[in-house]
Design an enzyme around this catalytic site. Structure first.
Site, PDB file in Angstrom:
ATOM      1  N   PHE A  57       0.788  -1.232   0.031  1.00 48.98           N
ATOM      2  CA  PHE A  57      -0.033  -0.025  -0.152  1.00 48.98           C
ATOM      3  C   PHE A  57       1.013   1.245  -0.150  1.00 48.98           C
ATOM      4  O   PHE A  57       0.361   2.210  -0.232  1.00 48.98           O
ATOM      5  CB  PHE A  57      -0.837   0.004   1.183  1.00 48.98           C
ATOM      6  CG  PHE A  57      -0.265   0.420   2.583  1.00 48.98           C
ATOM      7  CD1 PHE A  57      -0.064   1.823   2.890  1.00 48.98           C
ATOM      8  CD2 PHE A  57       0.108  -0.551   3.424  1.00 48.98           C
ATOM      9  CE1 PHE A  57       0.480   2.092   3.880  1.00 48.98           C
ATOM     10  CE2 PHE A  57       0.816  -0.057   4.392  1.00 48.98           C
ATOM     11  CZ  PHE A  57       0.881   1.119   4.887  1.00 48.98           C
ATOM     12  N   CYS A 109       9.637   1.481   3.239  1.00 51.25           N
ATOM     13  CA  CYS A 109      10.550   0.315   3.784  1.00 51.25           C
ATOM     14  C   CYS A 109      11.749   0.652   4.003  1.00 51.25           C
ATOM     15  O   CYS A 109      12.848   0.077   4.537  1.00 51.25           O
ATOM     16  CB  CYS A 109      10.511  -0.807   2.817  1.00 51.25           C
ATOM     17  SG  CYS A 109      11.221  -0.006   0.975  1.00 51.25           S
ATOM     18  N   GLU A 138       9.087  -3.762  13.032  1.00 51.26           N
ATOM     19  CA  GLU A 138       8.710  -2.635  12.202  1.00 51.26           C
ATOM     20  C   GLU A 138       7.631  -1.724  12.686  1.00 51.26           C
ATOM     21  O   GLU A 138       6.622  -2.437  12.999  1.00 51.26           O
ATOM     22  CB  GLU A 138       8.566  -3.119  10.828  1.00 51.26           C
ATOM     23  CG  GLU A 138       8.173  -2.038   9.981  1.00 51.26           C
ATOM     24  CD  GLU A 138       7.995  -2.519   8.442  1.00 51.26           C
ATOM     25  OE1 GLU A 138       7.224  -3.803   8.084  1.00 51.26           O
ATOM     26  OE2 GLU A 138       8.508  -1.995   7.576  1.00 51.26           O
TER      27      GLU A 138
HETATM   28  P1  NAD Z   1       1.070  -6.694   3.289  1.00 49.58           P
HETATM   29  O1  NAD Z   1       1.954  -7.665   3.188  1.00 49.58           O
HETATM   30  O2  NAD Z   1      -0.052  -6.462   3.994  1.00 49.58           O
HETATM   31  O3  NAD Z   1       0.358  -6.828   1.546  1.00 49.58           O
HETATM   32  C1  NAD Z   1       1.357  -6.904   0.455  1.00 49.58           C
HETATM   33  C2  NAD Z   1       0.550  -7.486  -0.675  1.00 49.58           C
HETATM   34  O4  NAD Z   1       0.143  -8.789  -0.453  1.00 49.58           O
HETATM   35  C3  NAD Z   1      -1.059  -6.799  -1.145  1.00 49.58           C
HETATM   36  O5  NAD Z   1      -1.097  -6.642  -2.119  1.00 49.58           O
HETATM   37  C4  NAD Z   1      -2.067  -7.692  -0.327  1.00 49.58           C
HETATM   38  O6  NAD Z   1      -3.246  -7.709  -0.938  1.00 49.58           O
HETATM   39  C5  NAD Z   1      -1.095  -9.190  -0.459  1.00 49.58           C
HETATM   40  N1  NAD Z   1      -1.826 -10.087   0.741  1.00 49.58           N
HETATM   41  C6  NAD Z   1      -1.177  -9.744   2.069  1.00 49.58           C
HETATM   42  N2  NAD Z   1      -1.884 -10.874   2.761  1.00 49.58           N
HETATM   43  C7  NAD Z   1      -2.121 -11.917   1.859  1.00 49.58           C
HETATM   44  C8  NAD Z   1      -2.600 -13.202   1.722  1.00 49.58           C
HETATM   45  N3  NAD Z   1      -2.918 -13.837   3.020  1.00 49.58           N
HETATM   46  N4  NAD Z   1      -2.931 -13.763   0.624  1.00 49.58           N
HETATM   47  C9  NAD Z   1      -2.861 -13.128  -0.403  1.00 49.58           C
HETATM   48  N5  NAD Z   1      -2.342 -11.823  -0.609  1.00 49.58           N
HETATM   49  C10 NAD Z   1      -2.078 -11.054   0.601  1.00 49.58           C
HETATM   50  O7  NAD Z   1       1.796  -5.422   3.059  1.00 49.58           O
HETATM   51  P2  NAD Z   1       1.467  -3.864   3.130  1.00 49.58           P
HETATM   52  O8  NAD Z   1       1.103  -3.696   4.542  1.00 49.58           O
HETATM   53  O9  NAD Z   1       0.657  -3.674   2.023  1.00 49.58           O
HETATM   54  O10 NAD Z   1       2.976  -2.980   2.708  1.00 49.58           O
HETATM   55  C11 NAD Z   1       3.574  -2.556   4.021  1.00 49.58           C
HETATM   56  C12 NAD Z   1       4.895  -3.562   3.990  1.00 49.58           C
HETATM   57  O11 NAD Z   1       5.397  -3.790   2.807  1.00 49.58           O
HETATM   58  C13 NAD Z   1       5.767  -3.209   5.171  1.00 49.58           C
HETATM   59  O12 NAD Z   1       6.226  -4.001   5.936  1.00 49.58           O
HETATM   60  C14 NAD Z   1       6.974  -2.465   4.280  1.00 49.58           C
HETATM   61  O13 NAD Z   1       8.320  -2.737   4.923  1.00 49.58           O
HETATM   62  C15 NAD Z   1       6.965  -3.488   2.979  1.00 49.58           C
HETATM   63  N6  NAD Z   1       7.654  -2.712   1.947  1.00 49.58           N
HETATM   64  C16 NAD Z   1       9.015  -3.371   1.560  1.00 49.58           C
HETATM   65  C17 NAD Z   1       9.611  -2.842   0.415  1.00 49.58           C
HETATM   66  C18 NAD Z   1      10.882  -3.348   0.136  1.00 49.58           C
HETATM   67  O14 NAD Z   1      11.351  -2.987  -0.860  1.00 49.58           O
HETATM   68  N7  NAD Z   1      11.422  -4.229   0.816  1.00 49.58           N
HETATM   69  C19 NAD Z   1       9.187  -1.750  -0.129  1.00 49.58           C
HETATM   70  C20 NAD Z   1       7.633  -1.221   0.049  1.00 49.58           C
HETATM   71  C21 NAD Z   1       6.867  -1.805   1.331  1.00 49.58           C
END
Ligand code: NAD
Length: 485
Positions: free
Chosen positions: A160, A292, A393
């Protein structure tokens, strides 16, 4: 086709984009999308069914061979056209990102630029996709060559916090190399992707090359279960990244999975304090701490602690928190009520575990946006390595201030973390800067830079629980990930 008005107050029920057509999902499941500053509902996002996802994969697979046979030089014409369209739409894109994600309009403009940067780099695929060969490589009179070939249909599952940029870490490289692609945006911020696809639709990509499927579990599980999906690019939290990596292994898919982070910024006694503080503000408070690459632990070495803390508190108190679309705002809201609740929980945990709360952002009120998910800058002093707030985090504008004796202690602390996304040092010493870069086991290292964001032509790295896989998003790594080479 008028699919969206830039920064409309309500975008209605969003659509999928499959085989070059806008299609309504027939799913009975849908979620509300809320503006995090007003909490108004601004769209409904359908959670596409397994059948709908399967249909998107199969039409992409059917159209693949024709795209694979399109000369790279012809493929890139669509990218040049898309670039022109995106430059024209630059401000509209930024406004939509800001509205639905909450980040400041300036941050959103920066994110929009990063999207276009990736289109620029992918437009150079005629050079990036070249293979290599060796005359007489197999034996005398038998030459040998490596041809960098596309593989078929790929999909991305996106987070997101960067609704614009993250899909662009992947799909331009996949498509430019001759693959087909499906973007599954975060269900919390699906409007930006909808708007981007309106632009992609005008750029002349043939039907089926690039597709949008809104959804969550059913869509992602279908990616794993379908034989025609060759690989998955994921960015999100560590628990989901681990699951994606493991499941992709079990199902025989290529995978690159970027996870969460806990980044430490180290300030040495010789740092130029005004510049350091100014630079760190964007790291700790940009995107309300939901990056991130965000700073989370601030480590003061030796006697820099008191002057640094004083300047940091002054700057934090003066930060203007408000709606992201207000040009004067320096920090917007966090994404949702649940996200706010989680961050407030961490602040309470910090208090309970004995950290000293010097600046408390919990009670902040933003005039005109009283219902918004705002948290003010929050600063803890006397944080120790064993505290929860030092380790996990938080993903909010919370600064954990540590006092340490020397660089060794700071690096040891950084290495205790299960994460390894980024770390920075602030110093005027070339020797210390080099030592930090050499010793620090994180994917992205900053010297006097608190946001260590890789440009589009470099891979976006990460170690340990911050990245699962070997080839990263962006640049040459992405070209390799989406190819057999
Ligand atoms: P999230 O893991 O909740 O969701 C990410 C994606 O996974 C979304 O599209 C969501 O629909 C999908 N998803 C989540 N649970 C699922 C499930 N059980 N089954 C199928 N799909 C599922 O992450 P978020 O809250 O959207 O993003 C924030 C996180 O992303 C933070 O931890 C941040 O550090 C990380 N992030 C990392 C980077 C990087 O480059 N390392 C970059 C941006 C964000």
């Amino acid at each position: 086709m008028a699919v969206l008005d830039p920064v409309s107050r309500n975008y209605g029920r969003l659509k999928n984009y499959v085989n070059g057509e806008w299609v309504d999902s027939g799913s009975s499941k849908a979620l509300e999308v809320r503006d995090p500053a007003t909490t108004d509902v601004i769209a409904q996002v359908p959670l596409s069914t397994k059948e709908e996802t399967k249909a998107a994969i199969e039409t992409a697979q059917e159209a693949w061979w024709s795209w694979r046979e399109t000369a790279p030089g012809d493929r890139t014409r669509c990218f040049f056209k898309l670039k022109t369209i995106m430059e024209r739409e630059y401000e509209n894109i930024a406004r939509i990102i800001s509205q639905e994600q909450g980040k400041t309009i300036d941050d959103a403009r920066g994110e929009t630029r990063r999207c276009i940067d990736n289109v620029d780099v992918a437009a150079g695929i005629t050079s990036l996709q070249m293979g290599y060969n060796l005359e007489d490589g197999a034996a005398s009179n038998i030459d040998e060559e490596v041809i960098v070939s596309p593989l078929g249909v790929f999909a991305a599952v996106c987070p997101f916090n960067f609704p614009g940029m993250v899909p662009f870490w992947f799909w331009p490289y996949a498509v430019a190399t001759g693959n087909m692609f499906i973007v599954k945006p975060s269900e919390q911020v699906p409007i930006t992707t909808q708007y981007m696809f309106k632009l992609i639709d005008q750029a002349g990509f043939p039907p089926g090359v690039i597709n949008l499927v809104n959804g969550r579990e059913d869509a992602v599980n279908t990616f794993f279960d379908h034989k025609d999906i060759k690989g998955i690019s994921f960015v999100g939290s560590t628990p989901v990244a681990k699951w994606i990596y493991k499941t992709a292994g079990e199902k025989g898919k290529k995978v690159q999975a970027q996870g969460g982070a806990k980044n430490s910024l180290v300030v040495m006694p010789d740092a130029v304090l005004d510049k350091t503080v100014n630079n760190m503000l964007a790291s700790f408070y940009g995107c309300a701490g939901q990056r991130c690459l965000a700073g989370s632990n601030m480590i003061a070495i030796g006697d820099v602690a008191e002057p640094l803390l004083k300047k940091w508190l002054d700057a934090s108190r003066n930060l203007k928190v408000g709606c992201g679309l207000d040009e004067a705002s320096q920090m917007g809201p966090v994404i949702s009520a649940a996200a706010k609740e989680k961050v407030l929980g961490y602040i309470q945990k910090g208090v309970d575990e004995g950290a000293k709360l010097l600046l408390d952002g919990r009670g902040i009120k933003v005039p005109g946006f009283e219902k918004g998910h705002f948290i003010g800058p929050t600063v803890f002093d006397d944080v120790t390595p064993d505290m929860t707030i030092a380790k996990e985090e938080i993903f909010g504008p919370v600064v954990c201030f540590h006092r340490m004796k020397n660089l060794d202690e700071a690096i040891e602390f950084i290495h205790q973390s299960p994460f390894g996304n980024a770390s920075s040092i602030y110093t005027q010493s070339g020797k210390l800067a080099r030592e930090f870069r050499y010793r620090c086991q994180v994917g992205n290292v900053g010297i006097n830079v608190g946001l260590v964001a890789a440009m589009a032509y470099f891979p976006f790295a990460g170690y340990k629980d911050s990245f699962f896989g070997d080839l990263h998003g962006q640049g040459q790594d992405a070209v390799k990930f989406f190819s057999d080479r």
